[in-house]
Design a protein around this motif. Structure first.
Motif, PDB file in Angstrom:
ATOM      1  N   LEU A 214      -4.974   6.038 -10.794  1.00  0.00           N
ATOM      2  CA  LEU A 214      -4.071   6.083  -9.653  1.00  0.00           C
ATOM      3  C   LEU A 214      -3.316   4.770  -9.489  1.00  0.00           C
ATOM      4  O   LEU A 214      -2.122   4.770  -9.157  1.00  0.00           O
ATOM      5  CB  LEU A 214      -4.866   6.393  -8.374  1.00  0.00           C
ATOM      6  N   ALA A 215      -3.996   3.656  -9.743  1.00  0.00           N
ATOM      7  CA  ALA A 215      -3.339   2.358  -9.628  1.00  0.00           C
ATOM      8  C   ALA A 215      -2.196   2.230 -10.636  1.00  0.00           C
ATOM      9  O   ALA A 215      -1.122   1.707 -10.310  1.00  0.00           O
ATOM     10  CB  ALA A 215      -4.354   1.234  -9.826  1.00  0.00           C
ATOM     11  N   ALA A 216      -2.421   2.705 -11.861  1.00  0.00           N
ATOM     12  CA  ALA A 216      -1.358   2.656 -12.865  1.00  0.00           C
ATOM     13  C   ALA A 216      -0.161   3.499 -12.432  1.00  0.00           C
ATOM     14  O   ALA A 216       1.001   3.113 -12.618  1.00  0.00           O
ATOM     15  CB  ALA A 216      -1.894   3.133 -14.212  1.00  0.00           C
ATOM     16  N   TYR A 217      -0.437   4.663 -11.846  1.00  0.00           N
ATOM     17  CA  TYR A 217       0.640   5.532 -11.370  1.00  0.00           C
ATOM     18  C   TYR A 217       1.370   4.921 -10.172  1.00  0.00           C
ATOM     19  O   TYR A 217       2.592   5.093 -10.018  1.00  0.00           O
ATOM     20  CB  TYR A 217       0.066   6.889 -10.986  1.00  0.00           C
ATOM     21  N   LEU A 218       0.650   4.182  -9.329  1.00  0.00           N
ATOM     22  CA  LEU A 218       1.214   3.655  -8.087  1.00  0.00           C
ATOM     23  C   LEU A 218       1.936   2.322  -8.262  1.00  0.00           C
ATOM     24  O   LEU A 218       2.577   1.853  -7.314  1.00  0.00           O
ATOM     25  CB  LEU A 218       0.105   3.476  -7.055  1.00  0.00           C
ATOM     26  N   ALA A 219       1.866   1.711  -9.431  1.00  0.00           N
ATOM     27  CA  ALA A 219       2.430   0.374  -9.598  1.00  0.00           C
ATOM     28  C   ALA A 219       3.918   0.330  -9.266  1.00  0.00           C
ATOM     29  O   ALA A 219       4.372  -0.496  -8.469  1.00  0.00           O
ATOM     30  CB  ALA A 219       2.187  -0.116 -11.032  1.00  0.00           C
ATOM     31  N   ALA A 220       4.702   1.224  -9.860  1.00  0.00           N
ATOM     32  CA  ALA A 220       6.142   1.237  -9.601  1.00  0.00           C
ATOM     33  C   ALA A 220       6.469   1.636  -8.164  1.00  0.00           C
ATOM     34  O   ALA A 220       7.301   0.989  -7.515  1.00  0.00           O
ATOM     35  CB  ALA A 220       6.852   2.157 -10.600  1.00  0.00           C
ATOM     36  N   PRO A 221       5.863   2.692  -7.602  1.00  0.00           N
ATOM     37  CA  PRO A 221       6.142   3.019  -6.195  1.00  0.00           C
ATOM     38  C   PRO A 221       5.791   1.893  -5.229  1.00  0.00           C
ATOM     39  O   PRO A 221       6.509   1.670  -4.250  1.00  0.00           O
ATOM     40  CB  PRO A 221       5.277   4.257  -5.948  1.00  0.00           C
ATOM     41  N   LEU A 222       4.683   1.176  -5.476  1.00  0.00           N
ATOM     42  CA  LEU A 222       4.328   0.071  -4.595  1.00  0.00           C
ATOM     43  C   LEU A 222       5.361  -1.052  -4.682  1.00  0.00           C
ATOM     44  O   LEU A 222       5.624  -1.735  -3.686  1.00  0.00           O
ATOM     45  CB  LEU A 222       2.937  -0.459  -4.944  1.00  0.00           C
ATOM     46  N   ASN A 223       5.953  -1.248  -5.857  1.00  0.00           N
ATOM     47  CA  ASN A 223       7.044  -2.212  -5.967  1.00  0.00           C
ATOM     48  C   ASN A 223       8.206  -1.813  -5.071  1.00  0.00           C
ATOM     49  O   ASN A 223       8.814  -2.653  -4.399  1.00  0.00           O
ATOM     50  CB  ASN A 223       7.526  -2.313  -7.417  1.00  0.00           C
ATOM     51  N   ALA A 224       8.526  -0.518  -5.058  1.00  0.00           N
ATOM     52  CA  ALA A 224       9.626  -0.043  -4.217  1.00  0.00           C
ATOM     53  C   ALA A 224       9.295  -0.187  -2.738  1.00  0.00           C
ATOM     54  O   ALA A 224      10.176  -0.474  -1.919  1.00  0.00           O
ATOM     55  CB  ALA A 224       9.939   1.416  -4.543  1.00  0.00           C
TER      56      ALA A 224
END
Length: 341
Positions: A214-224
């Motif tokens: 989940l962390a790998a998937y969330l990396a880009a959205p958390l940047n946004a």
């Protein structure tokens, strides 16, 4: 982001090297005079047999557990800080740790023979902690969600209130506990890897794999979402799904780890911030780097815990508090000077 990405290979390689060195040092260090080179002794030799027993069945499980727990707490802290856009956010704000502590206290103080607690045996406490942590997270998420929209401010405030309430109930249980239960509960609240086993690692690993995925998937959205939720939505990210997946990742990372080794503070708040000071805010770098640094720091803290007062053992939560408090105060002072918080 370009500068941060260019630093990533060097930073990750450095942290990976430090992690290997820390693990090897931890394996070679302990109250018993057994070292890595003793593994080369014949299996029929007394020294070789002792090395196999101590390194394989005692030191190795607790070192692996320390690495996994440090990585889990650091990943949870990174996600929380990115989600709340606050570098001082901590996994404890989500109420996961307090809910796990309450469920664990219930089992230690109230659990008895002839029940499902007796059937689960030594797995009763970690199972109760896992169930309690996910239950607490679920209740908190439902409370903060109205009309399909989750208010992070409401979740933060409710998490603080829920943590205080859980702490009060845990205090009531401590008040009525007998001497044996009080000793077990006190030792659990200070954190320790002394009871680490390969079975416990097997219980933790699936949750950590889910949290890592989940962390790998969330990396880009958390940047946004570092800017605000509106901009993340304009960039095409499903903001509400990102929130729910983020909280699920925090629960998977924190709840099982806390349930198995007890309450360990400061790793989740200090490690991600230290990584950001070096690598910048890009979660594609911060998440894996924080996981490795968390594993390094907690493995090192556990090594100190079992050698400082040898042959006795200091709870690892005390060591992390002693090391983490000055770092946390420094982060607060720096945040005040720079206007971060």
């Amino acid at each position: 982001m370009t500068r941060d990405i260019s630093r990533a290979p060097w930073l990750l390689a450095l942290l990976a090297t430090l992690l290997v060195m820390t693990v090897l040092f931890a394996l070679d260090t302990g109250a018993t005079a057994v070292h890595l080179h003793d593994l080369w002794q014949p299996a029929t030799d007394v020294t070789g047999q002792a090395a196999q027993l101590v390194l394989r069945d005692i030191r190795a499980p607790r070192i692996v557990m320390a690495c996994l727990t440090g990585a889990a707490l650091a990943i949870a802290g990174t996600i929380m800080q990115g989600l709340f856009r606050n570098p001082l956010a901590d996994p404890g704000l989500a109420g996961v740790s307090s809910a796990a502590a309450l469920a664990t206290a219930c089992i230690i103080v109230l659990g008895g023979s002839g029940s499902w607690v007796s059937w689960l045996g030594r797995w009763a406490i970690p199972c109760a902690g896992i169930v309690g942590s996910f239950t607490g997270m679920g209740l908190l998420y439902l409370f903060a969600t109205r009309g399909g929209v989750t208010s992070m401010t409401a979740m933060l405030l409710a998490g603080v209130a829920f943590g205080a309430f859980s702490g009060a109930l845990t205090g009531v249980l401590i008040f009525r506990a007998n001497d044996a239960a009080l000793r077990d509960l006190t030792f659990w609240t200070m954190g320790s890897f002394s009871g680490a086993t390969w079975g416990g690692i097997g219980l933790l690993l699936p949750f950590l794999l889910v949290a890592g995925g989940l962390a790998a998937y969330l990396a880009a959205p958390l940047n946004a979402m570092l800017l605000n939720e509106h901009n993340a939505h304009l960039m095409g990210y499903p903001v509400e799904r990102i929130k729910s997946l983020s909280m699920l990742a925090v629960a998977c990372a924190t709840g099982p780890a806390v349930s198995l080794v007890g309450a360990i503070g400061f790793v989740g708040v200090v490690v991600p911030h230290l990584v950001r000071l070096v690598a910048g805010p890009d979660h594609r770098i911060v998440l894996p780097a924080s996981a490795m640094l968390g594993a390094i720091l907690l493995t090192g803290a556990d090594t100190m815990a079992r050698t400082l007062a040898s042959p006795a053992e200091v709870p690892v939560g005390i060591v992390t508090a002693l090391l983490g408090t000055p770092a946390f105060v420094w982060l607060l002072a720096r945040s005040h000077r720079t206007g971060i918080a």
